[in-house]
Structures are given as C-alpha cells and as structure tokens.
Design an enzyme around this catalytic site. Structure first.
Site, mmCIF file in Angstrom:
data_model
loop_
_atom_site.group_PDB
_atom_site.id
_atom_site.type_symbol
_atom_site.label_atom_id
_atom_site.label_comp_id
_atom_site.label_asym_id
_atom_site.label_seq_id
_atom_site.Cartn_x
_atom_site.Cartn_y
_atom_site.Cartn_z
ATOM 1 N N GLY A 182 39.329 40.056 47.817
ATOM 2 C CA GLY A 182 40.206 39.849 46.662
ATOM 3 C C GLY A 182 41.643 40.217 46.972
ATOM 4 C CG ASP A 183 45.531 42.178 45.847
ATOM 5 O OD1 ASP A 183 46.298 41.378 45.297
ATOM 6 O OD2 ASP A 183 45.888 43.302 46.251
ATOM 7 C CB ALA A 189 39.665 36.459 38.839
ATOM 8 C CG HIS A 197 44.049 34.209 40.471
ATOM 9 N ND1 HIS A 197 43.482 32.978 40.682
ATOM 10 C CD2 HIS A 197 43.155 35.110 40.958
ATOM 11 C CE1 HIS A 197 42.300 33.131 41.256
ATOM 12 N NE2 HIS A 197 42.080 34.420 41.426
ATOM 13 C CB THR A 210 36.511 43.995 36.703
ATOM 14 O OG1 THR A 210 35.538 42.992 36.367
ATOM 15 C CG2 THR A 210 36.968 43.811 38.130
ATOM 16 N NE ARG A 212 14.832 30.534 33.704
ATOM 17 C CZ ARG A 212 13.562 30.606 34.075
ATOM 18 N NH1 ARG A 212 12.773 29.593 33.910
ATOM 19 N NH2 ARG A 212 13.081 31.696 34.620
HETATM 20 P P1 IMP Z 1 32.545 42.490 38.818
HETATM 21 O O1 IMP Z 1 32.918 41.179 39.402
HETATM 22 O O2 IMP Z 1 33.406 42.899 37.653
HETATM 23 O O3 IMP Z 1 31.080 42.596 38.515
HETATM 24 O O4 IMP Z 1 32.833 43.623 39.934
HETATM 25 C C1 IMP Z 1 32.074 43.712 41.135
HETATM 26 C C2 IMP Z 1 32.954 44.114 42.306
HETATM 27 O O5 IMP Z 1 33.857 43.051 42.589
HETATM 28 C C3 IMP Z 1 33.825 45.347 42.041
HETATM 29 O O6 IMP Z 1 33.966 46.043 43.263
HETATM 30 C C4 IMP Z 1 35.154 44.740 41.607
HETATM 31 O O7 IMP Z 1 36.229 45.609 41.810
HETATM 32 C C5 IMP Z 1 35.210 43.528 42.529
HETATM 33 N N1 IMP Z 1 36.035 42.444 41.973
HETATM 34 C C6 IMP Z 1 35.685 41.572 41.005
HETATM 35 N N2 IMP Z 1 36.675 40.685 40.790
HETATM 36 C C7 IMP Z 1 37.662 41.000 41.655
HETATM 37 C C8 IMP Z 1 38.935 40.407 41.942
HETATM 38 O O8 IMP Z 1 39.353 39.406 41.355
HETATM 39 N N3 IMP Z 1 39.664 41.009 42.926
HETATM 40 C C9 IMP Z 1 39.226 42.092 43.609
HETATM 41 N N4 IMP Z 1 38.033 42.669 43.382
HETATM 42 C C10 IMP Z 1 37.250 42.114 42.415
#
Ligand code: IMP
Length: 396
Positions: free
Chosen positions: A16-17, A48, A50, A131, A145
């Site tokens: 990410g990022d 996410a 962005h 998150t 389902r």
């Molecule tokens: P979830 O997607 O909220 O279930 O988070 C699961 C893991 O993915 C955690 O470690 C979050 O910090 C990471 N994560 C989810 N979305 C992002 C993103 O857009 N950027 C960076 N890390 C993310």
C-alpha cells in the site's frame, strides 16, 4: 469480441501507499497518450485512501475511481465492498472541491455493501490491525452468501440510476472499442492469498482480482507496478528488525509514522493511561489516532523547536511541533501548522471528533540545524517524488 477490450492495470507491488491514485489520475488524464472509456476499481472499499492532486487541490478518494476527475465513466466493480455513508461523504467532498461525480460514477450491481453491523463488528479489532472499515466482515458475508449486494441495497434510492451490469456494459452495449484503466487497491503483499496471512486484507490485490471484474487475461494490455523506494506497512504485524536505527531514520525522513514531537509535560495516551511525553519509554504501548495499540520503538530528545498549540472545542489543548500530522475526519493528514478553524480532527479513536477553536499559534521559536539530515531527506524525497510523478515500473 475480446479483441476490442483493452485493460491497463495499476497495481501496488508492495503493501500500500505507493501512489497508485496519483499514477491512475495521471494515466487517466490522457497525458500518457491513451484515452480510456472507463476507470474501474475492482477490489477493496473504504480501507483504501488514494491521495490525488487535481487542479492544485488535494483530494483523498477511498472508493470512487480517479476517472471522475477527467470526465471518464468510473466504475465501482464487482470485487468491491461499499460503505454507503462513506461513499456519500466522498461524493460531497469531491463536489465541494469542484468535481461533480454524479454524471460519471457507476456501480456494479453485484458489488457488496458494508453494513453498519460490519462496521461495529470491526470496531475493536487489534489482531490484524485492520483499518476498521468493515471490509473483512463484508467479504466474509459475501462468501458465506449472507451479504447484501448493491442491486438490493440501492433499489428505489438515488443510487439506482448508477447501477450497471458489468457484462452488459462491456460486452453488449456497443461494438466500439473499450479501454479500461484498472485502479488497484491495497498491495500485492496485502493480498488475501499472497500476502503475509493473516496480516492481509480480505480481497484480491493482484492481477487475479482484475479478472474477477469480468475480463479475461487476453484483454490485459499494460500492467503498471507501482513501487516506492522503501516499503511501508500499516497493521499489527511486528517486524523483527523494527529496532534497526536505519529504518527509524527512513521512517522519520519520509514522515512515515505517527512520530510525534511534543514539549515536556504534554500528555500521551498509553495502554496504562496518560503519561507526560518525557516519561514514555521504548516498549510502552501508545494509542494511535484510530485507537490502535502501538509499541514505542524509538524516542529522542530534540533541541528547542517551534511548538504549535491547538485548542479543540472540547477544551483539549495539544502542543506539538508544526510538522506533527493530525488525522482528519475526511481521512487526510494535516500538519499542525496548517490546521484551520473548522477542520475536524480525530482524537484517539474515530468516535471522537473535534474542531480547533483558534488558529494554531506558536509559543517559542528557535531553529536547530540538521544539515546532514536535510541532504538525506532531499535525496530520499526526490526518489519518492520521482515515483509519484510517474517513475513507473512497466511490467509488460
Ligand atoms: P483491512 O483491509 O481494513 O481489513 O486491513 C487489513 C490490513 O491491510 C491492515 O494491515 C491494513 O492496515 C492494511 N490495509 C488495508 N487497506 C490498506 C491501504 O489502502 N493501504 C495500506 N494498508 C492497507
């Protein structure tokens, strides 16, 4: 008919990022020489964030594809989960910044909804460090389902006009060529199958996730793998080498963590209550902006510095240096010295939200010189900048 559909893909090769949003925004602008008929987000949801700069303004999008900035049909695809309240907030934020989403936004009728129960369920999650946007529970219910699809949730609402069937959209509506730009979310190492399980998200962040939105592999044209010069990760996983001083330095230079610089006496919320900052030690657990528990991995004492005092409407005062970043209600980060009246700051958990009462003012002023560090900062930022401005790794 597949030879009239071309799909370019922007994927994050890390965790990410990596500036996917900026890269997608740039490609969708047409400056890369390609004109897209659609920009599609096909995995993830409000998890996410962005960051996109458009006409000199900063926007943070969570679920809305970057095509809306360029008047391109922008689709929330079948692989996404949608927090409706978040979507409405995002639409308003874009509109108040001059970007009218309505004419361009389309939602796949088989995308799923993040319900209030999903959000509540994730509220105290600390094992993975999610998150807390309800994504995991929404995907779990989809595969069990038991989920709610957009076509059901949006029936009879203003969103009904935005619903589309992806098969009809891409294969039945016209014989004209279709050129899709796929805006990936999260990153390869957060993929549910290929990431470091269980420290992963709940969707498919790789090329497989693209196909799940109604495409076949022959339609994939160019894949842009976005990387930055160092990796960052947000979550509960502890890294073995977290105490390596080099990483601490990179983290500080890139401002990639909740580093904080506070004057003596300022209170910090730890797992055993408020402590004056000078009493916080390595190994203590502090509570972050969204209520996560994080171990302190480094502390340092700085020379005198400019300190800003922010007074919030609940009477709380916060004193930090001007670079300390505050987490805002819209998911963006704003430095202390740039906070304005009326901004909403999130304090310790997303349930507490307060507005500054006064413009920030500083109490004392002295500059310390860090020449050597500045050169390093410049070098690293230049590389990072280069990636953000389109220094993209082209895979095929
Ligand atoms: P979830 O997607 O909220 O279930 O988070 C699961 C893991 O993915 C955690 O470690 C979050 O910090 C990471 N994560 C989810 N979305 C992002 C993103 O857009 N950027 C960076 N890390 C993310």
């Amino acid at each position: 008919m597949s030879n009239r559909i071309f799909v370019d893909v922007v994927l994050d090769m890390q965790m990410g990022d990596s500036a996917k949003g900026k890269i997608t925004h740039h490609l969708a602008s047409g400056k890369s020489g390609k004109n897209y008929t659609h920009v599609l987000r096909g995995n993830g949801g409000g998890n996410a964030g962005h960051s996109i700069y458009h006409n000199g303004k900063k926007f943070i999008t969570h679920i809305i594809p970057a095509g809306v900035f360029h008047g391109i049909r922008s689709v929330i695809g079948a692989g996404c989960v949608i927090n409706v309240e978040g979507l409405i907030r995002e639409m308003h934020q874009l509109k108040s910044g001059g970007v009218d989403v309505g004419p361009y936004l389309r939602i796949a009728n088989n995308a799923h909804i993040v319900t209030t129960e999903h959000l509540h369920e994730e509220n105290g999650e600390t094992t993975v460090g999610t998150t807390r946007t309800g994504n995991g529970p929404a995907y779990r219910d989809k595969y069990a389902r038991m989920g709610v699809r957009a076509e059901t949730a949006f029936r009879g609402t203003p969103f009904a006009d935005m619903l589309i069937d992806l098969h009809t959209e891409f294969y039945k509506n016209s014989d004209n060529p279709i050129r899709v730009l796929y805006e990936g979310a999260q990153g390869f190492y957060l993929d549910i199958d290929w990431g470091d399980y269980p420290y992963v998200t709940s969707s498919h962040c790789g090329i497989g996730g693209v196909l799940l939105n109604g495409f076949n592999h022959k339609q994939i044209d160019t894949v842009y793998g976005a990387v930055k010069c160092y990796e960052t990760y947000v979550g509960a996983k502890q890294f073995e080498d977290a105490n390596n001083p080099l990483f601490a330095k990179i983290r500080e230079i890139g401002q990639e963590y909740g580093a904080t610089c506070m004057p003596k006496g300022e209170l910090v919320l730890t797992s055993f209550g408020y402590l004056p900052v000078e009493k916080v030690k390595v190994g203590h657990e502090v509570i972050t902006h969204i209520g996560r528990v994080r171990k302190v991995i480094n502390t340092s004492i700085h020379d005198k510095n400019v300190i800003y005092k922010i007074t919030l409407e609940n009477g709380l005062t916060l004193r930090t240096n001007g670079k300390h970043q505050y987490y805002m209600a819209d998911g963006s980060w704003v430095k202390a010295k740039q906070l304005k009246l009326g901004d909403e700051v999130i304090v310790h958990s997303q349930t507490e939200m307060w507005k500054p009462l006064k413009e920030p003012n500083f109490e004392f002023f002295e500059i310390s010189s860090w020449e050597e560090l500045e050169i390093l900062i410049l070098a690293i930022l230049l590389v990072k900048q280069n990636v953000e401005n389109g220094g993209i790794l082209e895979l095929h």
